[in-house]
Scaffold this active site. Structure first.
Site, PDB file in Angstrom:
ATOM      1  N   CYS A  59      34.121  29.318  54.813  1.00  0.00           N
ATOM      2  CA  CYS A  59      34.087  29.981  53.505  1.00  0.00           C
ATOM      3  C   CYS A  59      35.389  29.807  52.720  1.00  0.00           C
ATOM      4  O   CYS A  59      35.450  30.167  51.544  1.00  0.00           O
ATOM      5  CB  CYS A  59      33.778  31.462  53.679  1.00  0.00           C
ATOM      6  SG  CYS A  59      32.352  31.741  54.720  1.00  0.00           S
ATOM      7  N   HIS A  93      36.037  35.277  47.925  1.00  0.00           N
ATOM      8  CA  HIS A  93      34.803  34.831  48.564  1.00  0.00           C
ATOM      9  C   HIS A  93      33.834  36.012  48.607  1.00  0.00           C
ATOM     10  O   HIS A  93      34.217  37.130  48.957  1.00  0.00           O
ATOM     11  CB  HIS A  93      35.130  34.320  49.966  1.00  0.00           C
ATOM     12  CG  HIS A  93      33.934  34.137  50.823  1.00  0.00           C
ATOM     13  ND1 HIS A  93      32.811  33.462  50.383  1.00  0.00           N
ATOM     14  CD2 HIS A  93      33.656  34.552  52.088  1.00  0.00           C
ATOM     15  CE1 HIS A  93      31.908  33.462  51.345  1.00  0.00           C
ATOM     16  NE2 HIS A  93      32.384  34.119  52.379  1.00  0.00           N
ATOM     17  N   ASN A 103      26.003  35.629  50.633  1.00  0.00           N
ATOM     18  CA  ASN A 103      27.214  34.898  51.021  1.00  0.00           C
ATOM     19  C   ASN A 103      26.879  33.406  51.073  1.00  0.00           C
ATOM     20  O   ASN A 103      26.132  32.975  51.935  1.00  0.00           O
ATOM     21  CB  ASN A 103      27.660  35.427  52.390  1.00  0.00           C
ATOM     22  CG  ASN A 103      28.850  34.689  52.949  1.00  0.00           C
ATOM     23  OD1 ASN A 103      29.245  33.634  52.461  1.00  0.00           O
ATOM     24  ND2 ASN A 103      29.430  35.243  54.004  1.00  0.00           N
TER      25      ASN A 103
END
Ligand code: UT7
Length: 312
Positions: free
Chosen positions: A113, A239, A269
């Site tokens: 990520c 993020h 996500n």
């Protein structure tokens, strides 16, 4: 000192929207649980789209908005942990689709990520002696292909998508960056490629603790390097893993209401895609304006993290 000057962004999402309500018919969960623990309502899952389709969609948009063509790109990087193939890289496939020149530097990188910011840093360094002065960096994930749809601990959290940025080196500008990694194979693990079907495993609580620690630390380091306070920034784009992580850090740092952007309610996500997708949303909405001070932080599997403070 030089910094990347982002000229334009783009994003591409698969058509199919999957709601928490739909997932609650497959595993023992509810919209109430998922939204209150994560801030997520919906995510997009690929059905007919490949990762390459998403990368091409986001990259084309970014290039077009920058007023650039394939012949202007010297570096093309794709950050992903869920590529269509182990090899060839998505970046090489993207090169072919876009018609990028043969001497373009093309490869994928995996920093989970935090991948988009690792990609920006790498591309910026490569631009120093690249054949042409523009870099294309894409964060692209098809996480639905590595989800165990019977595991409620993970299947409700993630989504698919791609975000892209086109930038050039600005020799006058300054940016500050932080990077880190912990060599941790337990907290988040994605198996494969191999004989077993690849799936995501995550110790959510451990990753939550890690995330709030490194996000706060990274922001403090970047603010110190810039010599400013949190509320002197125009925007913070973290993020988009969990709204509670962002709210916790924002509160700890005394940030004003609305400084930290959140869009995980619509996308879940999306790992390496989440930061460029958010930047693109903000740019298209007219929220991001030239000259703004923007701080971004990514964190995830590895365990990796990365932060950057730059001028839009
Ligand atoms: O992008 C990479 C970075 N990743 C992250 O940043 C993720 C960080 N971690 C998190 O976001 C959170 O830890 C989660 C959202 C993953 C989990 O939230 P939590 O508050 O830490 O919940 P938990 O894992 O402690 O689970 C609490 C309870 C458990 O039940 P018991 O053992 O207390 O009876 C879970 O089994 O909630 C249960 N649970 C669920 N219940 C309904 C776990 N998943 C679900 C679910 N629906 N989907």
């Amino acid at each position: 000192m030089s910094a990347p000057k982002i000229l334009a962004t783009g994003r591409c999402l698969p058509e199919r929207v999957v709601t928490n309500e739909e997932l609650s018919r497959q595993v023992d969960t509810s919209d109430e649980w998922v939204f209150s623990r994560t801030g997520i309502h919906n995510r997009h899952f690929c059905t007919k789209e490949s990762g390459l389709d998403l990368a091409v969609g986001a990259a084309r948009q970014a290039l077009e908005r920058a007023g650039l063509g394939a012949e202007d790109v010297g570096v093309c990087l794709v950050a992903t942990f869920s590529p269509d193939f182990a090899s060839p890289s998505t970046a090489c496939l993207l090169q072919k689709e876009l018609g990028l020149k043969e001497d373009t530097v093309c490869f994928d990188l995996n920093a989970a990520c935090a991948g988009f910011l690792y990609g920006m840093k790498t591309a910026h360094a490569l631009l120093a002696d690249a054949p042409r002065p523009h870099a294309l960096v894409v964060g692209c994930e098809v996480i639905s292909r590595v989800l165990d749809m019977t595991d409620r601990n993970t299947c409700v959290l993630f989504g698919d998508g791609a975000g892209a940025a086109v930038f050039r080196r600005d020799e006058e500008a300054v940016w500050h960056t932080v990077f880190g990694s912990r060599g941790d194979a337990e907290s988040i693990m994605v198996e494969g490629p191999g004989p077993v079907r690849s799936t995501v495993h995550m110790d959510g609580k451990a990753v939550f603790r890690f995330a709030v620690e490194v996000v706060e630390k990274s922001i403090r380091q970047l603010l110190e390097a810039e010599g400013c306070g949190i509320n002197d920034l125009d925007l913070v784009v973290c993020h988009q893993a969990n709204a509670r992580i962002i709210d916790f850090v924002a509160k700890k740092l005394g940030a004003r209401e609305g400084l930290f952007y959140k869009n995980m309610d619509r996308y879940g996500n999306t790992s390496a895609a989440s930061i460029p997708m958010a930047l693109d949303e903000l740019s298209q909405a007219g929220t991001l304006k030239p000259g703004m001070r923007v701080l971004t932080v990514g964190f995830g599997g590895g365990l990796t993290w990365a932060g950057a403070l730059l001028k839009w």
